[in-house]
Design a protein around this motif. Structure first.
Motif, short mmCIF file in Angstrom:
data_model
loop_
_atom_site.label_atom_id
_atom_site.label_comp_id
_atom_site.label_asym_id
_atom_site.label_seq_id
_atom_site.Cartn_x
_atom_site.Cartn_y
_atom_site.Cartn_z
N PRO A 164 0.81 -1.23 0.00
CA PRO A 164 0.00 0.00 0.00
C PRO A 164 0.84 1.27 0.00
O PRO A 164 0.54 2.22 -0.73
CB PRO A 164 -0.82 -0.13 1.29
CG PRO A 164 -0.90 -1.60 1.55
CD PRO A 164 0.41 -2.14 1.09
N TRP B 172 -6.31 4.00 -7.01
CA TRP B 172 -7.25 3.46 -6.01
C TRP B 172 -7.73 2.08 -6.46
O TRP B 172 -7.78 1.14 -5.65
CB TRP B 172 -8.44 4.41 -5.86
CG TRP B 172 -9.48 3.88 -4.91
CD1 TRP B 172 -9.51 4.02 -3.55
CD2 TRP B 172 -10.65 3.11 -5.26
NE1 TRP B 172 -10.61 3.40 -3.02
CE2 TRP B 172 -11.34 2.82 -4.04
CE3 TRP B 172 -11.18 2.65 -6.46
CZ2 TRP B 172 -12.52 2.09 -4.02
CZ3 TRP B 172 -12.36 1.92 -6.42
CH2 TRP B 172 -13.01 1.65 -5.22
N ALA B 173 -8.07 1.95 -7.74
CA ALA B 173 -8.53 0.66 -8.26
C ALA B 173 -7.43 -0.39 -8.20
O ALA B 173 -7.67 -1.54 -7.84
CB ALA B 173 -9.04 0.83 -9.70
N GLY C 233 -4.97 -0.49 -6.11
CA GLY C 233 -4.82 -0.87 -4.71
C GLY C 233 -5.89 -1.85 -4.26
O GLY C 233 -5.60 -2.80 -3.52
N ARG C 234 -7.12 -1.64 -4.70
CA ARG C 234 -8.21 -2.55 -4.33
C ARG C 234 -7.98 -3.95 -4.90
O ARG C 234 -8.37 -4.94 -4.30
CB ARG C 234 -9.54 -2.01 -4.85
CG ARG C 234 -9.98 -0.69 -4.25
CD ARG C 234 -10.34 -0.77 -2.80
NE ARG C 234 -11.53 -1.60 -2.58
CZ ARG C 234 -12.08 -1.82 -1.39
NH1 ARG C 234 -11.52 -1.29 -0.31
NH2 ARG C 234 -13.14 -2.58 -1.27
N ILE C 235 -7.33 -4.01 -6.06
CA ILE C 235 -7.12 -5.30 -6.72
C ILE C 235 -5.90 -6.02 -6.16
O ILE C 235 -5.92 -7.24 -5.95
CB ILE C 235 -6.98 -5.10 -8.24
CG1 ILE C 235 -8.29 -4.60 -8.84
CG2 ILE C 235 -6.55 -6.40 -8.93
CD1 ILE C 235 -8.19 -4.15 -10.28
N THR C 236 -4.82 -5.29 -5.93
CA THR C 236 -3.54 -5.92 -5.62
C THR C 236 -3.25 -6.07 -4.13
O THR C 236 -2.50 -6.97 -3.73
CB THR C 236 -2.38 -5.13 -6.26
OG1 THR C 236 -2.38 -3.78 -5.74
CG2 THR C 236 -2.51 -5.09 -7.76
N VAL C 237 -3.81 -5.20 -3.30
CA VAL C 237 -3.54 -5.28 -1.86
C VAL C 237 -4.54 -6.22 -1.21
O VAL C 237 -5.75 -6.11 -1.43
CB VAL C 237 -3.62 -3.88 -1.21
CG1 VAL C 237 -3.39 -3.97 0.30
CG2 VAL C 237 -2.60 -2.94 -1.85
N SER C 238 -4.03 -7.14 -0.42
CA SER C 238 -4.92 -8.12 0.21
C SER C 238 -5.85 -7.44 1.20
O SER C 238 -5.49 -6.43 1.82
CB SER C 238 -4.09 -9.19 0.93
OG SER C 238 -3.47 -8.64 2.08
N PRO C 239 -7.07 -7.96 1.38
CA PRO C 239 -8.03 -7.33 2.30
C PRO C 239 -7.49 -7.22 3.72
O PRO C 239 -7.76 -6.24 4.42
CB PRO C 239 -9.25 -8.27 2.23
CG PRO C 239 -9.13 -8.93 0.89
CD PRO C 239 -7.66 -9.07 0.63
N ARG D 153 -5.25 -4.24 3.93
CA ARG D 153 -6.05 -3.00 3.86
C ARG D 153 -6.70 -2.73 5.21
O ARG D 153 -6.74 -1.58 5.66
CB ARG D 153 -7.13 -3.12 2.77
CG ARG D 153 -6.59 -3.00 1.36
CD ARG D 153 -7.70 -2.54 0.40
NE ARG D 153 -8.86 -3.41 0.46
CZ ARG D 153 -9.04 -4.47 -0.32
NH1 ARG D 153 -8.12 -4.78 -1.22
NH2 ARG D 153 -10.13 -5.21 -0.24
N ARG D 154 -7.24 -3.76 5.86
CA ARG D 154 -7.91 -3.56 7.14
C ARG D 154 -6.92 -3.12 8.22
O ARG D 154 -7.20 -2.24 9.01
CB ARG D 154 -8.64 -4.84 7.57
CG ARG D 154 -9.93 -5.08 6.81
CD ARG D 154 -10.77 -6.14 7.51
NE ARG D 154 -10.08 -7.44 7.48
CZ ARG D 154 -10.24 -8.33 6.53
NH1 ARG D 154 -11.03 -8.08 5.51
NH2 ARG D 154 -9.59 -9.49 6.57
#
Length: 222
Positions: free
Chosen positions: A144, A207-208, A210-216, A219-220
């Motif tokens: 991230p 942003w897109a 990051g949503r695709i490549t960074v694991s949930p 991100r949390r």
């Protein structure tokens, strides 16, 4: 006329949507310059930032490089390089890459250093080799922040790639330079609006990504 009237007049003029000076052509040129400069800066900055961050060495040197890179005036550097080497797209790449490398390099280094050392030590204890630790343990957690550095560099490039017009190349800077020369402020405002819109589009793209490549989970925790 106010700014909104200039914007409406520029985009409603059908002549601005066709030909070699049309918006599609200039946007395509601007994207090409920006992508080339970002790719070159990433090729330089990412490997150095990853390796130095992984081993925890060279932080002071990177800080000096970043300070020097940010202190250089981009337009002044372009004029100097043109004086020495002449015109061409390769010449424009030099100041854009110099502008973009510091945020990529420093942010990547800091991202790697911010990774929790516990899983790294555990991976070493399990016998993992350093390249595997870097790419399988540290990089997913640092991603991230690394993307943040790339995003910052990309926005700076998109905003600054207008300087290509100063050396007779294309891109959205063509509207601004030609408009100022012709005292056509409709064209100047239209070009500036397109640059701002492209910067916002760059934010949306990262942003897109990051949503695709960074694991949930990452991100949390972030």
């Amino acid at each position: 006329m106010n700014v909104l009237n200039f914007i409406h007049a520029f985009f409603s003029d059908s002549s601005h949507w066709q030909g070699y000076d049309g918006i599609p052509t200039r946007v395509t040129e601007h994207i090409q310059y920006s992508l080339e400069a970002l790719a070159l800066a990433a090729v330089i900055g990412l490997p150095v930032g990853l390796v130095t961050g992984h081993y925890g060495r060279g932080g002071n040197a990177l800080a000096l490089i970043a300070t020097a890179g940010r202190a250089l005036p981009t337009f002044g550097l372009l004029v100097l390089v043109v004086t020495w080497l002449g015109f061409g797209i390769e010449i424009v790449m030099i100041p854009l890459v110099v502008l973009a490398v510091p945020p990529i390099l420093v942010t990547t280094y800091e991202a790697m250093r911010s990774v929790d050392p516990s899983p790294v030590d555990a991976a070493r204890g399990m016998g993992m080799q350093e390249p595997r630790i870097l790419f399988q343990v540290e990089l997913p957690v640092a991603l991230p922040l690394i993307l943040g550095g790339l995003r910052s560099a990309a926005i700076q490039i998109v905003s600054t790639a207008t300087i290509a017009a100063y050396v007779s190349l294309g891109g959205l800077g063509r509207y601004i330079i030609d408009g100022l020369y012709q005292k056509n402020y409709e064209k100047v405002v239209g070009g500036a609006t397109l640059v701002a819109a492209m910067a916002l589009a760059t934010l949306a793209v990262f942003w897109a990504v990051g949503r695709i490549t960074v694991s949930p989970g990452v991100r949390r925790s972030g």
